[in-house]
Design a protein around this motif. Structure first.
Motif, short mmCIF file in Angstrom:
data_model
loop_
_atom_site.label_atom_id
_atom_site.label_comp_id
_atom_site.label_asym_id
_atom_site.label_seq_id
_atom_site.Cartn_x
_atom_site.Cartn_y
_atom_site.Cartn_z
N SER A 88 -9.22 12.76 23.41
CA SER A 88 -8.45 13.19 24.59
C SER A 88 -7.14 12.43 24.65
CB SER A 88 -9.27 12.96 25.86
OG SER A 88 -9.63 11.58 25.97
N GLY A 89 -6.34 12.75 25.67
CA GLY A 89 -5.05 12.11 25.82
C GLY A 89 -3.97 12.80 25.01
N GLU A 90 -2.82 12.17 24.91
CA GLU A 90 -1.68 12.76 24.22
C GLU A 90 -1.64 12.32 22.76
OE1 GLU A 90 1.95 12.10 26.28
OE2 GLU A 90 1.24 12.98 28.16
N ILE A 91 -1.01 13.13 21.94
CA ILE A 91 -0.80 12.79 20.54
C ILE A 91 0.32 11.75 20.47
CG2 ILE A 91 -0.18 13.66 18.25
CD1 ILE A 91 -1.09 16.45 19.27
N PRO A 92 0.09 10.59 19.85
CA PRO A 92 1.15 9.57 19.80
C PRO A 92 2.39 10.05 19.07
CG PRO A 92 -0.98 8.60 19.28
CD PRO A 92 -1.18 10.09 19.29
N ALA A 93 3.55 9.64 19.58
CA ALA A 93 4.82 10.09 19.00
C ALA A 93 5.02 9.60 17.58
CB ALA A 93 5.97 9.61 19.89
N SER A 94 4.28 8.57 17.16
CA SER A 94 4.46 8.03 15.81
C SER A 94 4.14 9.07 14.74
CB SER A 94 3.58 6.80 15.60
OG SER A 94 2.20 7.12 15.71
N TYR A 95 3.33 10.08 15.07
CA TYR A 95 2.98 11.10 14.07
C TYR A 95 4.05 12.18 13.95
CZ TYR A 95 -1.27 8.50 14.35
OH TYR A 95 -2.16 7.45 14.33
N GLY A 96 5.12 12.04 14.72
CA GLY A 96 6.29 12.88 14.54
C GLY A 96 7.30 12.26 13.60
N GLU A 97 6.92 11.14 12.98
CA GLU A 97 7.80 10.43 12.06
C GLU A 97 7.11 10.28 10.71
OE1 GLU A 97 8.26 6.75 14.03
OE2 GLU A 97 9.24 7.61 15.81
N GLY A 98 7.85 9.91 9.70
CA GLY A 98 7.26 9.61 8.40
C GLY A 98 6.92 10.85 7.59
N ASP A 99 6.31 10.61 6.44
CA ASP A 99 6.01 11.65 5.47
C ASP A 99 4.61 12.20 5.71
OD1 ASP A 99 6.04 13.33 3.31
OD2 ASP A 99 5.93 11.75 1.79
N VAL A 100 4.44 12.92 6.81
CA VAL A 100 3.13 13.46 7.18
C VAL A 100 2.99 14.87 6.63
CG1 VAL A 100 1.52 13.92 9.05
CG2 VAL A 100 3.18 12.05 9.26
N TRP A 143 10.20 23.70 7.50
CA TRP A 143 10.44 24.83 6.59
C TRP A 143 9.43 24.89 5.45
CZ3 TRP A 143 11.88 24.35 1.42
CH2 TRP A 143 12.21 23.06 0.99
N LYS A 144 8.67 23.80 5.21
CA LYS A 144 7.64 23.82 4.16
C LYS A 144 6.27 24.27 4.67
CE LYS A 144 9.61 20.11 1.32
NZ LYS A 144 9.35 18.78 0.71
N MET A 145 6.18 24.60 5.94
CA MET A 145 4.90 24.90 6.55
C MET A 145 4.17 26.05 5.86
SD MET A 145 3.25 23.80 9.42
CE MET A 145 4.41 23.50 10.75
N GLU A 146 2.88 25.83 5.58
CA GLU A 146 2.01 26.86 4.99
C GLU A 146 0.89 27.29 5.93
OE1 GLU A 146 0.55 25.73 1.16
OE2 GLU A 146 2.47 24.93 0.49
N TYR A 147 0.57 26.45 6.90
CA TYR A 147 -0.59 26.69 7.77
C TYR A 147 -0.24 26.20 9.17
CZ TYR A 147 -5.60 26.62 9.10
OH TYR A 147 -6.83 26.83 9.70
N LEU A 148 -0.26 27.11 10.15
CA LEU A 148 0.06 26.75 11.53
C LEU A 148 -0.93 27.43 12.47
CD1 LEU A 148 1.95 25.42 13.61
CD2 LEU A 148 3.31 27.52 13.57
N ARG A 154 12.71 21.00 11.83
CA ARG A 154 12.91 21.76 10.59
C ARG A 154 12.84 20.90 9.34
NH1 ARG A 154 14.36 26.59 8.89
NH2 ARG A 154 15.63 26.82 7.01
N THR A 155 13.25 19.65 9.42
CA THR A 155 13.31 18.80 8.23
C THR A 155 12.02 18.03 7.97
OG1 THR A 155 14.25 16.97 9.51
CG2 THR A 155 15.80 18.54 8.50
N ARG A 156 11.04 18.15 8.83
CA ARG A 156 9.78 17.45 8.61
C ARG A 156 9.06 17.99 7.38
NH1 ARG A 156 7.08 14.31 11.68
NH2 ARG A 156 5.11 15.31 11.22
N PRO A 157 8.30 17.15 6.65
CA PRO A 157 7.62 17.60 5.44
C PRO A 157 6.25 18.24 5.69
CG PRO A 157 7.30 15.25 5.70
CD PRO A 157 8.19 15.69 6.85
N THR A 158 5.93 18.53 6.94
CA THR A 158 4.59 19.02 7.28
C THR A 158 4.28 20.34 6.58
OG1 THR A 158 4.87 18.01 9.44
CG2 THR A 158 3.02 19.53 9.17
N VAL A 159 3.10 20.41 5.97
CA VAL A 159 2.62 21.62 5.31
C VAL A 159 1.53 22.30 6.14
CG1 VAL A 159 1.42 22.49 3.26
CG2 VAL A 159 3.24 20.80 3.01
#
Length: 333
Positions: A205-217, A262-267, A237-242
């Protein structure tokens, strides 16, 4: 379709278990042999470990690998061994000081907590325990290891995720899915390149920490929890999230102007409280093969053109007032 987040651990596992045939020419360390025989006994001497015999070279045994120069055991993998219900995780694994990889899979009878002796495994970089009845908390004492991958899915773990895991400097793959974990998600659990956070099917529960909006996730899978708040910081747009799966939570924000990686394959954002409209940035995601925005409060006309043609009506069903292809036409006043 094989996604990169599933290939990562598979490739690592193949590297670990593909060892030279000449290993059997090196006698194993006597202390390691004693510890392994104690492991076999603790598991009820399953047929899978029939080659684990006293007074034989343990580097030639099945389900493990030794270093060719030292004879020390560095990899043990035991799966589908048919252990009896209520069998504890053998604490004697902690007596294998050169262990780097330990996998215990598909053994529903394996029970109880992860033993404190695992804290002594300072070289351990892969711990994989899955599809068992292992219970208790995710142990904070694992910070004494060298973990880069902690994979504990589909067990009976409970309690909070220990924030101390953020002190593991090389941890980049964390899979605690399919347990009974509760409380909030600690920030900063992952480090380095090509990060994977898989915490789905819990009670977080709770909010998703902002740290997961950074880095090579590469992958964030938090589906089927009780998370709330605004996860808009995950959309850039520039995040590496797939892969991004936030489905079956209580998340709410205006999706209209979200800039999709832009690399997203699954949302999958289904079964939340998203409002606004379908973002036009989806039109540029030619790699996106799974899109699910159903069961939200979205409204307005669905953008068309370019990559939007890949997605059928099921991607948008059960919203407030979405319309237009592939749903019925919008009413013109």
């Amino acid at each position: 379709m094989a996604y990169p987040w599933t290939a990562l651990l598979s490739s690592a596992f193949l590297i670990l278990v593909t060892a030279p045939a000449a290993l059997s020419a090196f006698d194993c360390n006597a202390g390691d042999r004693v510890a392994l025989l104690a492991v076999k006994h603790a598991l009820g001497s399953p047929p899978l470990l029939a080659t684990w015999l006293p007074n034989t070279n343990c580097c030639a045994w099945d389900n493990l690998y030794c270093d060719t120069t030292t004879g020390r055991v560095y990899n043990v993998y035991i799966y589908d061994a048919g252990v009896a219900p209520g069998t504890p995780v053998p604490a004697v694994f902690g007596d294998l000081p050169f262990l780097e990889s330990l996998s215990l899979e598909d053994m529903p009878g394996l029970s109880g907590p992860i033993p404190p002796s695992f804290a002594r495994l300072s070289r351990l970089y892969l711990l994989w325990i899955s599809n068992t009845s292992v219970s208790g908390q995710v142990p904070a004492f694992l910070v004494g290891t060298n973990l880069s991958a902690l994979t504990l899915p589909n067990n009976k773990l409970s309690g909070a995720i220990p924030p101390q895991l953020a002190r593991l400097p090389y941890l980049r793959y964390l899979d605690l899915s399919g347990n009974h974990l509760s409380g909030s998600i600690p920030p900063g659990l992952l480090h380095g390149e090509y990060q994977f956070l898989v915490l789905s099917n819990n009670r977080l529960s709770g909010e998703i920490p902002a740290s997961y909006g950074e880095g090579d996730v590469n992958t964030i899978d938090l589906g089927r929890n009780r998370l709330s708040g605004d996860p808009a910081f995950l959309f850039n747009r520039t995040r590496p999230t797939v892969k991004l799966d936030l489905s079956w939570n209580e998340l709410g924000f205006d999706l209209t102007k979200a800039e999709m990686p832009w690399k997203m394959e699954y949302l999958d954002l289904s079964h939340n409280r998203l409002r606004g409209g379908v973002p036009k940035s989806l039109k540029d995601l030619y790699k996106l093969r799974v899109l699910d925005l159903s069961y939200n409060m979205l409204c307005g006309e669905i953008p068309t053109g370019r990559a939007m043609a890949y997605h059928d009506a099921a991607s948008y069903l059960h919203n407030k007032c979405l319309c237009g292809t592939p749903l019925p036409p919008c009413r013109r006043l």
